[in-house]
Design an enzyme around this catalytic site. Sequence first.
Site, mmCIF file in Angstrom:
data_model
loop_
_atom_site.group_PDB
_atom_site.id
_atom_site.type_symbol
_atom_site.label_atom_id
_atom_site.label_comp_id
_atom_site.label_asym_id
_atom_site.label_seq_id
_atom_site.Cartn_x
_atom_site.Cartn_y
_atom_site.Cartn_z
ATOM 1 C CB CYS A 3 9.155 -14.977 -14.617
ATOM 2 S SG CYS A 3 8.868 -15.857 -13.189
ATOM 3 C CG ASP A 29 -3.615 -17.133 -4.966
ATOM 4 O OD1 ASP A 29 -2.746 -17.899 -5.310
ATOM 5 O OD2 ASP A 29 -4.471 -16.658 -5.804
ATOM 6 C CG HIS A 45 13.118 -18.077 -12.567
ATOM 7 N ND1 HIS A 45 11.591 -17.953 -12.759
ATOM 8 C CD2 HIS A 45 12.981 -19.372 -13.500
ATOM 9 C CE1 HIS A 45 11.183 -18.486 -13.450
ATOM 10 N NE2 HIS A 45 11.766 -19.539 -13.847
ATOM 11 C CG ASN A 85 -0.785 -26.916 -7.708
ATOM 12 O OD1 ASN A 85 -1.027 -28.138 -7.390
ATOM 13 N ND2 ASN A 85 -1.378 -26.070 -7.724
ATOM 14 C CG HIS A 98 3.718 -20.760 -7.032
ATOM 15 N ND1 HIS A 98 4.407 -21.043 -8.069
ATOM 16 C CD2 HIS A 98 2.561 -21.396 -6.918
ATOM 17 C CE1 HIS A 98 3.249 -21.594 -8.927
ATOM 18 N NE2 HIS A 98 2.252 -21.785 -8.080
ATOM 19 C CG HIS A 100 -0.636 -22.515 -3.723
ATOM 20 N ND1 HIS A 100 -1.620 -21.718 -4.153
ATOM 21 C CD2 HIS A 100 -0.091 -23.215 -4.515
ATOM 22 C CE1 HIS A 100 -1.369 -21.680 -5.430
ATOM 23 N NE2 HIS A 100 -0.659 -22.693 -5.817
#
Length: 115
Positions: A3, A29, A45, A85, A98, A100
């Site tokens: 990952c 990012d 995770h 997302n 995650h 953003h």
Amino acid sequence: MDCLFCKIIAGEIPSTKVYEDEYCYAFKDINPIAPIHWLFIPKTHISGASAVTAENADVVGRIFTAIAKVTAEAGITSGFRVITNCGEDAGQTVPHLHFHVLAGQPMGWSAESGV
Ligand code: 5GP
Ligand code: ZN
């Protein structure tokens, strides 16, 4: 586990750290779409928003607490956007949960574009 973001947390892949605590890690990012574009990720995770459960949801609150703290410390007073997302239609490319954080410019709103 193969990952990308677990490797970033482990320091196996370099990143520009923005924040870190016991529960989460935040970094810039690599392909920013706004003047400020950070990613906040759990150190455990979790594959994405659809994998959040009653057992692992605590880290989501920890991450939002970190986002409030880091944006305030960075002097972001005119607003910011948090996006996660999940899955193919949303364009998730890294299967590790995650968030953003986008800031630094006025942002429109559509299903096609985060900015
Ligand atoms: P997603 O498309 O899954 O919502 O978001 C994944 C994000 O991870 C993208 O915005 C992409 O630019 C970022 N990203 C992918 N690989 C790396 C990397 O190796 N380092 C950093 N800092 N960001 C990455
Ligand atoms: Zn992972």
